[in-house]
Design an enzyme around this catalytic site. Structure first.
Site, PDB file in Angstrom:
ATOM      1  N   LYS A 141     -10.373  21.020  12.369  1.00  0.00           N
ATOM      2  CA  LYS A 141      -9.811  21.636  11.163  1.00  0.00           C
ATOM      3  C   LYS A 141      -8.662  22.521  11.315  1.00  0.00           C
ATOM      4  CE  LYS A 141     -10.590  23.752   6.718  1.00  0.00           C
ATOM      5  NZ  LYS A 141     -11.683  24.207   5.705  1.00  0.00           N
ATOM      6  N   HIS A 304      -7.093 -23.026  -1.946  1.00  0.00           N
ATOM      7  CA  HIS A 304      -8.599 -22.470  -2.265  1.00  0.00           C
ATOM      8  C   HIS A 304      -9.103 -22.675  -0.784  1.00  0.00           C
ATOM      9  CE1 HIS A 304      -8.216 -22.150  -6.551  1.00  0.00           C
ATOM     10  NE2 HIS A 304      -7.894 -23.577  -6.408  1.00  0.00           N
TER      11      HIS A 304
END
Length: 565
Positions: A141, A304
């Site tokens: 962190k 399609h």
């Protein structure tokens, strides 16, 4: 922000491989104070390396048989303090806490422990590291102030960076932090999976039975590390939400360099969910034909996900003309893929499709939703903007080299209710070493060329699939039908409907799976087809081959089926 010098390093590792050498280099070469715990401290002290014990900093010895050593404010504040925040620095000073600039931790070997069939739940629990993940996450962190090291393989890289006079730049710190977070994430996943297996032992036993058979090809566990790149207008339908994702670590197939349309740069327009699906279908077919037809230009139209126009020729414009006139009506609003770099000449031909060829073919108009190609010249893009209104809306997807082969290691995924289906990819295409001519007559040279094309087109068409081709052009296709006979009828009917009745005589056909009866080949033969390629494998193969021989039709068995659901 100034780069933080490394003055103090906390080293607490289960796997001590290379730890002594790393600590010695930190101390002797760079004057780093080494802080350590338990067995790591003893190993370093025995090697003659000065060590500050954690309890000297915390004022509290190890507790609960070593379960609590580093979980203390004097340790975590020293790691988490932001050195660029004056308030943090003042608080450390008031508390008499010196910052820690490097954290070197690897975790208890939980997975190795539970891999032992004799491992009990109590033994597994004791191998759950608590302090280690907390230290890694705290250091990761605060990576802009703290270098986090979670793997022994990182030692040399860190030392090399320090010898170059850079304690580690921000990019390296971020990379190291990402690896630390990934390590703790994987560790937590392993623990979670173990407890689920304990709760559901039947599933664990089944997994153990399957592992030797499945593990060599399919992963026992799959993680999808990806982040949302863009939110799409909607999914397949307006009531569905959709997004496009890209991988966090590594790459999926090819990235922007080749096949991954998720990462491709859209030069203009906004892509929809269906655009991506159809663009991928057009790309994959265009690429496979381009690889199989080395040196030829390829053009593909998809509607399609099914190919409705395919052309192969020496020249890109001619290949495009063949693809467009395969079914000029279906090309309207379709997705186009071309294997060549798009220059102004190709762009002009596409923009003029309707006036040049379409109107005479009975089309009502023309525009393309998406255009996939290796690249688009600036002149081509400018011409599209000026030539027609739809040229300003077409989505242009450059995918670099169309001849890059697909990644054989990637898997196909399909969501089902309550789970996921995973399979290896359908990669075999022109595997002609396995093909066999089963009729008395062999295909002619021109038939062979068209059979190869028809076979690849059929492979990329929804099952049940029939493709009819001639002279480098798709004449008609029967796609997604429940009956193979109906697919045969549709393919031949479409060919006639689109003005290819004369070309049907001497054409070839492909079927993605075997013919169960001779009725399908009879329909194709009646239409004018003179050569057929199919996998074979029907109980009535001999009857079908005999019928084709009597009608002077050449037939090829590939031995490979290409269902596409």
């Amino acid at each position: 922000m100034a780069t933080t010098a490394i003055r103090r390093a906390l080293i607490s590792v289960y796997d001590k491989t290379g730890a002594v050498e790393f600590a010695r280099a930190l101390h002797d070469d760079f004057g780093v104070e080494i802080i350590s715990t338990g067995g790591t401290a003893r190993a370093l002290q025995q090697a003659g390396i000065p060590v500050t014990l954690v309890e000297q900093i915390t004022g509290c010895g190890e507790m609960l048989d070593g379960r609590v050593k580093t979980l203390h404010p004097n340790i975590h504040a020293a790691i988490l303090a932001d050195r660029d925040n004056p308030g943090h620095v003042r608080q450390l000073s008031r508390a008499g806490i010196e910052p820690i600039d490097m954290v070197v931790v690897n975790l208890y070997p939980f997975e190795r422990t539970i891999a032992d069939p004799a491992c009990t739940l109590e033994q597994a629990v004791e191998m759950i590291d608590i302090g280690g993940p907390c230290l890694l996450r705290a250091a990761a962190k605060n990576h802009k102030s703290v270098v986090v090291v979670c793997r022994t393989e990182q030692y040399d890289t860190i030392l090399q960076s320090m010898r170059q006079g850079v304690p580690s730049d921000q990019r390296m710190r971020i990379d190291l932090a990402a690896e630390a977070f990934a390590a703790t994430n994987d560790y937590d996943d392993a623990i979670s999976d173990y407890f689920i297996d304990v709760l559901y032992p039947d599933r664990r036993e089944q997994k153990d039975r399957n592992a030797p058979e499945l593990g060599e090809i399919l992963p026992a566990m799959a993680d999808w590390d990806a982040t949302l790149e863009a939110k799409l207008r909607y999914g397949e339908n307006p009531h569905q939400d959709a997004g496009v994702y890209e991988p966090i670590f590594g790459e999926w197939e090819g990235g922007i360099d080749a096949a991954n349309l998720v990462l491709s740069k859209v030069l203009q327009g906004e892509m929809s969910f269906n655009n991506y699906v159809d663009a991928n279908a057009a790309f994959e077919l265009c690429r496979e034909i381009a690889i199989g037809q080395s040196g030829a230009a390829v053009a593909v139209f998809v509607k399609h996900t099914n190919p409705c126009g395919v052309g192969v020729a020496a020249d890109a414009v001619e290949a495009y003309r063949l693809a467009y006139l395969g079914d000029a009506g279906a090309a309207f609003g379709g997705v186009l893929a071309i294997s060549e770099r798009v220059d102004a000449r190709i762009a002009e031909a596409v923009m003029a499709s309707f006036d040049r060829w379409g109107q005479a073919a009975g089309a009502s108009g023309f525009f393309a939703e998406v255009w996939v190609a290796p690249s688009f010249d600036r002149e081509a893009i400018e011409l599209m903007h000026k030539a027609k209104a739809w040229g300003q809306r077409v989505r242009l997807l450059p995918v670099a080299d169309m001849l890059n082969p697909p990644n054989v290691d990637e898997l196909d995924f399909k969501k089902i209710a309550g789970g996921m289906l995973v399979q290896t990819r359908d990669l075999p295409g022109l595997n002609e070493d396995e093909w066999q001519v089963v009729t008395k007559r062999e295909p002619s040279e021109s038939e062979w060329k068209d059979l190869r094309l028809a076979w690849l087109v059929c492979k990329h068409t929804k099952s049940n699939a029939i493709s009819i081709c001639r002279d480098g052009q798709l004449l008609g296709s029967g796609a997604g039908q429940m009956s193979r006979v109906v697919s045969c009828r549709i393919a031949s009917w479409l060919a006639k409907e689109n003005g290819h009745a004369q070309s049907l005589t001497g054409s070839v056909a492909a079927s993605d799976a075997f013919f169960p009866f001779r009725d399908g080949p009879d329909i194709l033969a009646d239409a004018g087809v003179t050569a057929i390629i199919q996998p074979g494998g029907s109980k009535r193969d001999s009857e079908i081959v005999e019928a084709c021989t009597k009608r002077d039709i050449a037939m090829v068995f590939t031995g490979t089926r290409h269902f596409r659901h």
